[in-house]
Design a protein around this motif. Structure first.
Motif, PDB file in Angstrom:
ATOM      1  N   HIS A 276       0.929  -1.019  -0.504  1.00 41.80           N
ATOM      2  CA  HIS A 276       0.261  -0.027  -0.182  1.00 41.80           C
ATOM      3  C   HIS A 276       1.088   1.542  -0.187  1.00 41.80           C
ATOM      4  O   HIS A 276       0.818   2.284  -1.233  1.00 41.80           O
ATOM      5  CB  HIS A 276      -0.530  -0.022   1.075  1.00 41.80           C
ATOM      6  CG  HIS A 276      -2.136   0.686   1.091  1.00 41.80           C
ATOM      7  ND1 HIS A 276      -3.102   0.956   0.620  1.00 41.80           N
ATOM      8  CD2 HIS A 276      -2.321   2.753   1.189  1.00 41.80           C
ATOM      9  CE1 HIS A 276      -3.793   1.676   0.624  1.00 41.80           C
ATOM     10  NE2 HIS A 276      -3.786   2.733   1.487  1.00 41.80           N
ATOM     11  N   HIS A 277       1.780   1.424   0.584  1.00 39.28           N
ATOM     12  CA  HIS A 277       2.733   2.543   1.173  1.00 39.28           C
ATOM     13  C   HIS A 277       3.602   2.774   0.020  1.00 39.28           C
ATOM     14  O   HIS A 277       3.353   3.421  -1.092  1.00 39.28           O
ATOM     15  CB  HIS A 277       3.742   2.346   1.994  1.00 39.28           C
ATOM     16  CG  HIS A 277       2.696   2.554   3.545  1.00 39.28           C
ATOM     17  ND1 HIS A 277       2.113   3.444   3.483  1.00 39.28           N
ATOM     18  CD2 HIS A 277       3.284   1.953   4.701  1.00 39.28           C
ATOM     19  CE1 HIS A 277       1.587   3.138   4.907  1.00 39.28           C
ATOM     20  NE2 HIS A 277       1.550   2.139   5.490  1.00 39.28           N
ATOM     21  N   LYS A 278       4.236   1.421  -1.043  1.00 38.41           N
ATOM     22  CA  LYS A 278       4.564   1.748  -2.064  1.00 38.41           C
ATOM     23  C   LYS A 278       3.398   2.260  -3.340  1.00 38.41           C
ATOM     24  O   LYS A 278       4.066   3.112  -4.395  1.00 38.41           O
ATOM     25  CB  LYS A 278       5.469   0.374  -2.658  1.00 38.41           C
ATOM     26  CG  LYS A 278       6.267   0.656  -3.347  1.00 38.41           C
ATOM     27  CD  LYS A 278       7.596   1.175  -4.028  1.00 38.41           C
ATOM     28  CE  LYS A 278       8.545   1.496  -4.728  1.00 38.41           C
ATOM     29  NZ  LYS A 278       9.282   2.435  -4.398  1.00 38.41           N
ATOM     30  N   ALA A 279       2.682   1.402  -3.583  1.00 39.92           N
ATOM     31  CA  ALA A 279       1.585   2.191  -4.354  1.00 39.92           C
ATOM     32  C   ALA A 279       1.266   4.239  -4.417  1.00 39.92           C
ATOM     33  O   ALA A 279       0.864   4.132  -5.428  1.00 39.92           O
ATOM     34  CB  ALA A 279       0.663   1.240  -4.843  1.00 39.92           C
ATOM     35  N   GLN A 280       1.840   4.505  -2.692  1.00 40.93           N
ATOM     36  CA  GLN A 280       1.211   6.151  -3.391  1.00 40.93           C
ATOM     37  C   GLN A 280       2.011   7.294  -3.630  1.00 40.93           C
ATOM     38  O   GLN A 280       1.945   7.912  -4.200  1.00 40.93           O
ATOM     39  CB  GLN A 280       0.720   5.951  -1.340  1.00 40.93           C
ATOM     40  CG  GLN A 280      -0.350   5.451  -0.344  1.00 40.93           C
ATOM     41  CD  GLN A 280      -0.935   5.899   0.435  1.00 40.93           C
ATOM     42  OE1 GLN A 280       0.544   5.440   1.454  1.00 40.93           O
ATOM     43  NE2 GLN A 280      -1.751   6.014   1.180  1.00 40.93           N
ATOM     44  N   GLU A 281       3.849   5.861  -4.131  1.00 38.60           N
ATOM     45  CA  GLU A 281       4.434   6.822  -4.433  1.00 38.60           C
ATOM     46  C   GLU A 281       3.903   7.406  -5.780  1.00 38.60           C
ATOM     47  O   GLU A 281       4.791   7.887  -7.180  1.00 38.60           O
ATOM     48  CB  GLU A 281       5.656   6.018  -4.346  1.00 38.60           C
ATOM     49  CG  GLU A 281       5.888   5.998  -3.588  1.00 38.60           C
ATOM     50  CD  GLU A 281       7.180   5.008  -3.171  1.00 38.60           C
ATOM     51  OE1 GLU A 281       8.178   4.801  -4.477  1.00 38.60           O
ATOM     52  OE2 GLU A 281       8.098   4.441  -2.016  1.00 38.60           O
ATOM     53  N   PHE A 282       2.995   6.298  -6.517  1.00 39.26           N
ATOM     54  CA  PHE A 282       2.521   6.503  -8.290  1.00 39.26           C
ATOM     55  C   PHE A 282       1.713   7.270  -8.646  1.00 39.26           C
ATOM     56  O   PHE A 282       0.942   7.560  -6.834  1.00 39.26           O
ATOM     57  CB  PHE A 282       2.790   5.748  -8.393  1.00 39.26           C
ATOM     58  CG  PHE A 282       3.485   4.444  -8.925  1.00 39.26           C
ATOM     59  CD1 PHE A 282       4.093   4.401  -9.744  1.00 39.26           C
ATOM     60  CD2 PHE A 282       3.889   3.332  -7.879  1.00 39.26           C
ATOM     61  CE1 PHE A 282       5.749   3.956  -9.125  1.00 39.26           C
ATOM     62  CE2 PHE A 282       4.761   2.756  -7.239  1.00 39.26           C
ATOM     63  CZ  PHE A 282       5.974   2.471  -7.527  1.00 39.26           C
TER      64      PHE A 282
END
Length: 461
Positions: A276-282
């Motif tokens: 979830h946290h990684k996906a928020q970077e895009f």
């Protein structure tokens, strides 16, 4: 989805003796500089398990004692509880913080989307749903008339008899690679399973020969991300889209996304909070664990831009922008919602005119095997590179690397369980026989080098 520092607080609070409870609470509030004068509002939901009602009352007692306000929604799926919190935290801009608000928002977006589908006929519009004898059955039953013009759902394992997750549900279907009990399947019928609290989903079908085919989180991510990319190309917008996976993602899915779809793929540690946290970077981040837990996230800027384009653009571009707007509305802002994901998948299949077999044929999964090895202390295993490489104990990574070289198209990794003293082993290779053999040999290496206990692993496939 707690921040790591709050996980430590929660552990400390859970382990506190009753007489120390107040002191621990004060310590936590002081260390986090919590303003105790600020009004607190707690949103509460529960599921159908017998223990839930008592636990819910305990939460209400705790909130009341501390002078907080609360709203008890009663029976909700976990993602519906996320929805209520998000609606309240955005002062209703995201949607109405009621169960009807949830049903209406998702159903309206779904019905609008499926109106655009050119294909007709029952083959695309009927779905069998295994509800794992959980809360999802109750809520899907309430919701189905809202979207019945776009999809007919038949519910199985709906909680009227049978135990929660017993021989049914997403975990059972994924791990046993077979249909749930209590559901009759005909060849080439589209079927799916929720898990008990309705935040995971997997699809499956039987082919004409009666062979079972699982469509897991990897293929769900491939379907959704490719559709989103097509819409962006149609609109002419070059937004930053990324797919986030864990080491458990099938190697074929990663290759398909990178080589065929030309979508960048990133790997994180296991656990939906990491994805979830990684996906928020895009601008647009799509993530699904192989077990079917996942969603798509859209940045605020993207949401605003797409809604604006849906109003301004005409012809096919306007139609694509409108479809993307509906897709954004369909994805619940939870870390995963089986109902929301189901409606997105059904809409995409209808819009693309895909049968379940055609979806399955996007790529062929590499055969794989998951095992676990009992150890005296799981903490002897430490990993790096998103859990794909072992750091300790010495010699284990070298042993795994040597074993992997023996098989074609193979890879293997091991990681400690987060909850029990076992080490989880994953292996994939060019054939099921080789995947099984590699997994067994890696299990033996773990047993020998990481303090295995009990009987030595034996191949039992």
């Amino acid at each position: 989805m707690l921040a790591p520092s709050w996980e430590e607080h929660a552990t400390r609070l859970a382990n506190a003796e009753e007489q120390d409870l107040q002191r621990v609470l004060v310590d936590i509030s002081e260390s986090e500089a919590v303003d105790l004068q600020q009004d607190a509002f707690v949103v509460i939901g529960r599921d159908t398990r017998p223990s839930s009602e008592k636990l819910s009352h305990s939460v209400i007692d705790g909130v009341t004692v501390l002078g907080g306000q609360f709203h008890d929604y009663g029976l909700l799926t976990t993602p519906q509880l996320h929805y209520m919190v998000y609606c309240r935290n955005t002062s209703g801009r995201y949607g109405k913080a009621t169960i009807e608000g949830y049903y209406q928002k998702l159903s309206k977006a779904f019905v609008e989307l499926t109106k655009q589908a050119s294909c007709s006929g029952d083959e695309y519009r009927s779905l069998k749903v295994d509800c794992a004898n959980g809360i999802g059955a109750l809520k899907l039953k309430e919701m189905q008339h809202y979207f019945s013009q776009g999809l007919l759902v038949q519910l199985f394992n709906d909680g009227t008899k049978g135990k929660l997750n017993h021989l049914c549900g997403a975990d059972f279907v994924k791990s046993h690679q077979k249909p749930p009990e209590g559901m009759e399947m005909k060849s080439n019928e589209r079927c799916c399973s929720f898990d008990g609290d309705a935040d995971r989903i997997v699809y499956y079908y039987l082919d004409a020969d009666g062979q079972f085919h699982l469509i897991d989180g990897d293929k769900i991510a491939a379907l959704i991300s490719s559709f989103l990319k097509d819409l962006l190309l149609e609109i002419g917008e070059s937004l930053d889209i990324g797919v986030v996976q864990t080491a458990y993602a099938n190697g074929s899915s990663t290759l398909y996304l990178e080589e065929v779809m030309k979508v960048p793929v990133y790997c994180t540690k296991t656990g939906v909070k990491h994805l979830h946290h990684k996906a928020q970077e895009f601008d647009i981040g799509v993530y699904f664990e192989a077990n079917g837990h996942g969603t798509a996230l859209f940045s605020k800027a993207v949401e605003v831009k797409i809604k604006q384009l849906a109003k301004e653009l005409e012809d096919n571009k306007g139609k694509a922008a409108k479809m993307l707007e509906n897709i954004i509305d369909l994805f619940n802002q939870a870390a995963g919602d089986a109902i929301s994901d189901m409606l997105v998948i059904e809409a995409i299949l209808a819009l693309k005119g895909l049968t379940v077999q055609q979806w399955d044929a996007l790529y062929m999964d590499l055969p794989n095997r998951q095992l676990k090895v009992k150890v005296a202390d799981r903490r002897v295993i430490s990993t790096t590179d998103a859990e794909r490489q072992v750091v300790t104990p010495p010699g284990l990574q070298e042993a795994i690397s040597d074993l992997v070289k023996k098989y074609k198209l193979s890879r293997a990794f091991v990681r400690p369980s987060g909850t029990e003293d076992v080490v989880r082993v994953y292996a994939e290779a060019d054939s099921q026989e080789n995947a099984d053999s590699l997994a067994h040999e890696v299990s033996l290496a773990v047993f020998q080098l990481a303090g295995g206990i009990g009987e030595r692993p034996t191949p039992n496939f």
